[in-house]
Design a protein around this motif. Structure first.
Motif, short mmCIF file in Angstrom:
data_model
loop_
_atom_site.label_atom_id
_atom_site.label_comp_id
_atom_site.label_asym_id
_atom_site.label_seq_id
_atom_site.Cartn_x
_atom_site.Cartn_y
_atom_site.Cartn_z
N GLY A 30 26.66 -0.74 20.07
CA GLY A 30 26.64 -1.71 20.32
C GLY A 30 25.88 -1.81 21.81
N GLU A 31 25.09 -0.76 22.08
CA GLU A 31 24.25 -0.81 23.45
C GLU A 31 23.42 -1.75 23.38
OE1 GLU A 31 21.62 2.58 25.61
OE2 GLU A 31 22.90 3.15 23.80
N LYS A 32 22.39 -1.88 22.45
CA LYS A 32 21.40 -2.90 22.29
C LYS A 32 21.95 -4.32 22.76
CE LYS A 32 17.10 -4.15 21.84
NZ LYS A 32 16.29 -3.86 23.08
N ALA A 33 23.14 -4.70 21.73
CA ALA A 33 23.69 -5.78 21.70
C ALA A 33 24.14 -6.22 23.27
CB ALA A 33 24.89 -5.96 20.90
N LEU A 34 24.81 -5.26 24.03
CA LEU A 34 25.20 -5.47 25.13
C LEU A 34 24.10 -5.86 26.12
CD1 LEU A 34 28.41 -3.45 25.82
CD2 LEU A 34 27.99 -5.65 26.59
N GLU A 35 22.80 -5.23 26.37
CA GLU A 35 21.80 -5.37 26.89
C GLU A 35 21.38 -6.75 26.66
OE1 GLU A 35 18.21 -3.26 25.89
OE2 GLU A 35 19.16 -1.28 26.28
N LEU A 36 21.48 -7.35 25.39
CA LEU A 36 20.84 -8.68 25.26
C LEU A 36 21.97 -9.85 25.86
CD1 LEU A 36 18.95 -8.46 21.98
CD2 LEU A 36 18.04 -9.13 24.15
N PHE A 37 23.29 -9.42 25.49
CA PHE A 37 24.60 -10.18 25.81
C PHE A 37 25.52 -9.63 26.88
CE2 PHE A 37 23.57 -11.55 21.34
CZ PHE A 37 23.53 -12.69 21.42
N PRO A 38 24.79 -9.38 28.20
CA PRO A 38 25.57 -8.77 29.15
C PRO A 38 26.79 -9.44 29.79
CG PRO A 38 23.60 -10.06 30.10
CD PRO A 38 23.52 -10.10 28.54
N ASP A 39 27.54 -8.72 30.09
CA ASP A 39 29.13 -9.29 30.55
C ASP A 39 29.96 -9.72 29.51
OD1 ASP A 39 28.22 -8.94 33.33
OD2 ASP A 39 27.05 -10.87 33.29
N SER A 40 29.66 -9.33 28.24
CA SER A 40 30.55 -9.75 27.13
C SER A 40 31.91 -8.62 27.15
CB SER A 40 29.68 -9.38 25.86
OG SER A 40 28.81 -9.99 25.72
N GLU A 41 32.74 -9.30 26.55
CA GLU A 41 34.09 -8.65 26.42
C GLU A 41 33.90 -7.52 25.13
OE1 GLU A 41 37.38 -11.22 25.67
OE2 GLU A 41 38.59 -9.53 25.05
N VAL A 42 34.14 -6.35 25.30
CA VAL A 42 33.76 -5.53 24.20
C VAL A 42 35.01 -4.64 23.77
CG1 VAL A 42 32.44 -3.31 23.56
CG2 VAL A 42 31.69 -4.93 25.28
N ASP B 271 18.05 -16.58 18.79
CA ASP B 271 16.86 -15.84 19.05
C ASP B 271 17.31 -14.35 19.41
OD1 ASP B 271 15.13 -18.07 18.65
OD2 ASP B 271 15.11 -18.38 21.07
N LYS B 272 18.34 -14.20 20.20
CA LYS B 272 18.80 -12.99 20.43
C LYS B 272 19.07 -12.11 19.24
CE LYS B 272 20.54 -14.12 25.28
NZ LYS B 272 20.26 -13.21 26.22
N ILE B 273 19.89 -12.93 18.20
CA ILE B 273 20.25 -12.02 17.03
C ILE B 273 18.99 -11.68 16.37
CG2 ILE B 273 21.51 -12.48 14.91
CD1 ILE B 273 23.77 -14.30 16.34
N SER B 274 18.03 -12.66 16.28
CA SER B 274 16.83 -12.10 15.60
C SER B 274 16.28 -10.93 16.39
CB SER B 274 15.77 -13.30 15.62
OG SER B 274 16.40 -14.29 14.95
N ALA B 275 16.19 -10.92 17.64
CA ALA B 275 15.87 -9.59 18.36
C ALA B 275 16.56 -8.59 18.09
CB ALA B 275 15.62 -9.94 19.84
N LEU B 276 17.89 -8.62 17.76
CA LEU B 276 18.63 -7.54 17.57
C LEU B 276 18.47 -6.92 16.15
CD1 LEU B 276 22.44 -8.37 18.41
CD2 LEU B 276 21.03 -6.60 19.51
N LYS B 277 18.30 -8.01 15.31
CA LYS B 277 17.78 -7.29 13.97
C LYS B 277 16.51 -6.78 13.86
CE LYS B 277 20.70 -10.72 11.35
NZ LYS B 277 20.57 -12.02 10.84
N VAL C 274 19.47 -3.29 14.70
CA VAL C 274 20.78 -3.38 14.55
C VAL C 274 21.42 -4.24 13.50
CG1 VAL C 274 22.58 -4.00 16.12
CG2 VAL C 274 20.57 -3.27 17.23
N LYS C 275 22.18 -3.88 13.00
CA LYS C 275 22.89 -4.51 11.99
C LYS C 275 24.05 -5.39 12.29
CE LYS C 275 24.35 -3.24 7.18
NZ LYS C 275 24.99 -1.94 6.28
N VAL C 276 23.58 -6.73 12.12
CA VAL C 276 24.55 -7.93 12.89
C VAL C 276 25.38 -8.17 11.63
CG1 VAL C 276 24.80 -10.10 13.91
CG2 VAL C 276 23.03 -8.59 14.62
#
Ligand code: HSE
Length: 405
Positions: A351-363, A384-390, A394-396
């Protein structure tokens, strides 16, 4: 004696005939006259029915019978229901229907025709099955500006979620059980892809805000992508997943309207609604939250709402009930991309990349996956962020809105 015709003798139609028969005396006391089932339209044969002598396969028997002033349409679908209902209203006959597809698609037109012909067009059963909601919304809550309506509007999907959560049943078995119990639509796609809930939120929104909202104007997502894992992870984070229909006015006065699975906090009153039950929350500016709860599907609950409308028509043969909205062109609906929401995201790996795009999330780490409860963003930005993850490989695995109700 008030002669009534019933078009359709399926689950709801046979329930209507049953209630009109078993509750005859009670209904007589309410109206002061007897409701008499004069015709039942159905292409099938019902030789063993106690009403066998009333069946016809020919709609002309109903439209040409000048004694029949109240017609019930419980066939479902658009064809031939639309033509039959329109012809009845043009002939000045009042029509009661449970057909949400018809009302969501053609409600403004049929209400206008009813008005021009001094007839009633009532459809309480089209939303929430046996729960009174349209009449309370148009009468008891009329003093309010409605800020938001949010609800569990589809019994089948709620039943399926319940079976998944409580009985560990898989999706297909739960759907089959809902069909066997008579909850599901003829085509279950309408339930599981959210179209049925979409039609219902369209009807609620049209009534509450005065302009027809068509299903095409509504961002709609079904429940087929929600997995048993999501249900379990949501549970451990103190949420439940429900299919929610939601409409609210934004700061520009436009309607934000959607149907999609949402994670609801276990503190939310709608999170406790299980089984085939529906729950509809109306936020009025004077009342605050008002919640309507009951069986949203099934033979007798739905027939109960149909019969109440028949009684209302029978009591108002010369006057019109004030349920009305004008046609709309969707210009009062905001883009779904502009709604603001937090998200539940499940991604494969750390989840490292996801946390970069969605900072301050509960994990939460879960079986080699990472679950994030993000901060709030504009939905367009989330896409847009989900597209960037893909794009970053990153498998969403899941992306579900967090409801803020
Ligand atoms: N299929 C619908 C439901 C029936 O499950 O809620 C009632 O509209």
């Amino acid at each position: 004696m008030i002669p009534v015709a019933i078009m359709g003798h399926g689950t709801v139609g046979s329930g209507v005939a049953e209630i009109l028969t078993t509750h005859k005396h009670k209904l007589f006391k309410s109206i002061g006259e007897e409701l008499y089932i004069k015709h039942i339209l159905d292409l099938r044969e019902f030789p063993d029915s106690p009403l066998a002598d009333r069946f016809t396969k020919d709609f002309e028997d109903i439209i040409n019978d000048i004694e029949v002033r109240v017609v019930v349409e419980v066939m479902g679908g658009i064809n031939p229901a639309y033509d039959f209902v329109k012809r009845c209203l043009l002939a000045g006959k009042s029509v009661v229907t449970s057909n949400k597809e018809l009302v969501a698609k053609c409600g403004a037109e049929l209400l206008q025709i009813a008005k021009e012909n001094n007839a009633n067009f009532l459809f309480e059963a089209s939303v929430g099955g046996g729960i009174p909601i349209l009449r309370p919304l148009s009468q008891c809550l009329v003093a309010n500006e409605v800020d938001e309506i949010a609800g569990i509007l589809n019994g089948t999907t709620n039943f399926i979620f319940g079976k998944m959560i409580n009985d560990n049943m898989d999706f297909d078995d739960a759907l089959k059980l809902a069909q066997d119990l008579g909850y599901a639509e003829r085509n279950p796609e309408a339930d599981i892809e959210g179209h049925d809930a979409c039609r219902k939120i369209c009807i609620l929104a049209s009534l509450a805000f005065g302009k027809h909202i068509y299903p095409d104007n509504v961002y709609t997502e079904g429940i087929t992508k929600v997995t048993l894992d999501d249900v379990k992870y949501a549970d451990s984070l103190n949420y439940v997943i429900k299919l929610i229909g939601d409409v609210k006015k934004n700061d520009e006065g436009k309607l934000e309207i959607c149907v999609c699975p949402m994670l609801l906090s276990k503190d939310c009153i709608l999170s406790d609604i299980d089984d085939v039950f529906n729950g509809i929350m109306v936020k009025g500016d004077c009342t605050g939250d008002v919640v309507f709860y009951g069986k949203g599907a099934g033979k007798l609950p739905t027939a109960s709402a149909v019969v109440a409308d028949i009684v209302d028509c029978a009591k108002h043969l010369k006057a019109r009930k004030r349920i009305f909205w004008v046609d709309g062109d969707g210009s009062n609906v905001a883009s779904y991309k502009d709604s603001i929401t937090a998200m539940y995201l499940r991604v494969a790996g750390d989840g490292e990349k996801a946390l970069e795009l969605f900072p301050d999330s509960e994990v939460m780490k879960a079986d080699g996956n990472t679950v994030l409860i993000t901060q709030e963003y504009r939905f367009g930005e989330i896409e847009d962020k989900i597209s960037a993850l893909k794009d970053a490989g990153v498998k969403v695995l899941s992306a579900i809105r967090i409801g803020n109700l």
